[in-house]
Design an enzyme around this catalytic site. Sequence first.
Site, mmCIF file in Angstrom:
data_model
loop_
_atom_site.group_PDB
_atom_site.id
_atom_site.type_symbol
_atom_site.label_atom_id
_atom_site.label_comp_id
_atom_site.label_asym_id
_atom_site.label_seq_id
_atom_site.Cartn_x
_atom_site.Cartn_y
_atom_site.Cartn_z
ATOM 1 N N HIS A 169 0.837 -1.204 0.000
ATOM 2 C CA HIS A 169 0.000 0.000 0.000
ATOM 3 C C HIS A 169 0.873 1.256 0.000
ATOM 4 C CE1 HIS A 169 -4.052 -1.419 0.081
ATOM 5 N NE2 HIS A 169 -3.979 -2.013 1.261
ATOM 6 N N SER B 185 -10.068 -3.016 9.283
ATOM 7 C CA SER B 185 -10.652 -2.815 7.959
ATOM 8 C C SER B 185 -10.025 -1.612 7.262
ATOM 9 C CB SER B 185 -12.169 -2.620 8.077
ATOM 10 O OG SER B 185 -12.767 -2.489 6.814
ATOM 11 N N TRP C 82 -6.528 -2.501 6.155
ATOM 12 C CA TRP C 82 -6.624 -3.423 5.014
ATOM 13 C C TRP C 82 -6.853 -2.640 3.715
ATOM 14 C CZ3 TRP C 82 -11.230 -4.994 2.178
ATOM 15 C CH2 TRP C 82 -11.004 -6.063 1.303
ATOM 16 N N HIS C 83 -7.641 -1.593 3.765
ATOM 17 C CA HIS C 83 -7.901 -0.788 2.576
ATOM 18 C C HIS C 83 -6.686 0.050 2.177
ATOM 19 C CE1 HIS C 83 -12.177 -1.724 3.324
ATOM 20 N NE2 HIS C 83 -12.358 -1.407 2.056
ATOM 21 N N GLY C 84 -5.913 0.504 3.147
ATOM 22 C CA GLY C 84 -4.751 1.334 2.848
ATOM 23 C C GLY C 84 -4.520 2.342 3.948
#
Length: 464
Positions: free
Chosen positions: A102, A353, A356-358
Site C-alpha cells: 500500500h 478494515s 486493510w484498505h490502505g
Amino acid sequence: MELEMESMASAIGVSVPVLRFLLCFVATIPVSFVWRLVPGTLPKHLYSAISGAILSYLSFGFSSNLHFLVPMTLGYASMLLYRRRCGIITFFLGFAYLIGCHVYYMSGDAWKEGGIDATGALMVLTLKVISCSINYNDGLLKEEGLREAQKKYRLVRRPSLAEYFGYCLWCGSHFAGPVFEMKDYIEWTEKKGIWSPSEKGLPSPYFVALRAILQAALCMGVYLYLVPHFPLSRFTDPIYQKWGFWKRLGYQYMSGFTARWKYYFIWSISEAAIIISGLGFSGWSESDPSKPKWERAKNVDILGVELAKSAVVLPLVWNIQVSTWLRNYVYERLIQKGRKPGFFQLLATQTVSAVWHGLYPGYIIFFVQSALMIAGSKVIYRWEQAVPQKLNWLRKLLAFSNFAYTLLVLNYSCVGFMVLSMHETLTSYASVYYVGTVIPIALILLGYIIKPATPVRSKARKEQ
C-alpha cells in the site's frame, strides 16, 4: 491493437490499464464456467491456479504474481513449520506485506487518476491466506467451546500445495472477492458437502448468473451516467464553498450514491463468475418447495444499502463476505469468554478494515466514523425498543430517525473513503459543520446519560 484499446478506453472514459483490467475481469465469467468442464480434482486445482495467474499477468503484469507469491509462501510456511501459532503469524506477516505494498504503490492515488495495480487483488488474497492459516490452527483445538464459525471451517489436515494455490488464485474471486473459505473450496472441488450428488441434484446456475450480469450492466450504466455530474474534485472547488448548507449536504449524498454504483458493478460481475462455476451455491431453503440459495456469491444487497434502516445492518449488506471475515477473524476473537462485546471490539475491527484498505487518512477517518455511526445507531435502537407498544407512533418516529441518521452519516462519512487525503476529507466535513461527526458522538454521550429500561428485543433484530 494498442490503438484499438486506446479508442475503446476513451469511448467509455477510462485509461487503457483500467480497460485491460475490466476485460480480464469480465473474462472471469467464461473462465469460471470452463472450470465446470475440467475433469478430476487435481486438474481442477491446477486450472484454478493457472487461470488466475494468467489473468493477473494480463491485467497487472508479471510482477503481480510475484507479489501474490509472498503472502502465500509465508502462510503455507507458517502452517508447515509452526502450526500452534500459524494463524497469528500469518495475520501479522500478511498484513505487514500488504501495508508495505500500500505504501509503495500508493494505489489510492493511482485509482483516482485512472490507474490500476494488483493491490486490490492482493487485499483479497491476504484475507484468504490468513483465514486458511487460522482455520488450520483451530484444527488443533477441541470443538467444545469453539464458536459455530470455528467448528464449521476448522481444518484438521493441512491443504496440499495444489489445493492451496487453487484456492488462493481461483480467478472467480481473485480480483475483487468475495472471500470464501478453504473448506468450502475443497468440498466444492471434490463434490462433497452440499455439492455431493443427491436426489435433488445440483441446481442450474445459468438463470441466476444471467441476472447478476444484467444487474452489472445496469449498475455500470447508472455509474457512467452520474459520474460526470458529481466529480470528487468539486469538494475543493470554490463554487462548492459558495453553496448553502443543504446543497452541500445534498452533493455529499449524491457523490456517495454515485460512487457506490461502481462497486455494485464490480461485485455483480464477481457474483456472476462464482455462481456460474457452482461455488456460489449455498444449499437449499427450508421453504416448501425448497429453492436453491446462492448466498456465498453475494457481496452486496443494493436496496439493503440504499434503504438501510440502521447503521448496524450495513456490514450485513455491503461488502458482505469481507464483513463476515472481519466478524469471524477479528471481532469475535477479541471478545473475552463470559464478557459482552463493546465499543473496543467494534473500533478495533473497523481499524483493521481501514488498514486493510490502505493507510490513507481518508480510510482511517471513514472507518473510525463508521464505528461512531454504528454505536450511535445502537443508541437510537435501544430507545426505540424501550418505548411501550401503546406509543407506537413514537416507536415509528424513532425508527424513521434511525433511517435518516444512517442515510446522513453514511454519505457524510464516505467522502473520506473517496477523496482519501486529509485536506479534502476535512474540507468536505467542515463544509457541513461536521454534522456527521457531531451527531453520532452526541448520541453516544446521550446513550450513557439516558439509559432506558430493559428493552424488549425481538429475535429478528437481535443483532442490533
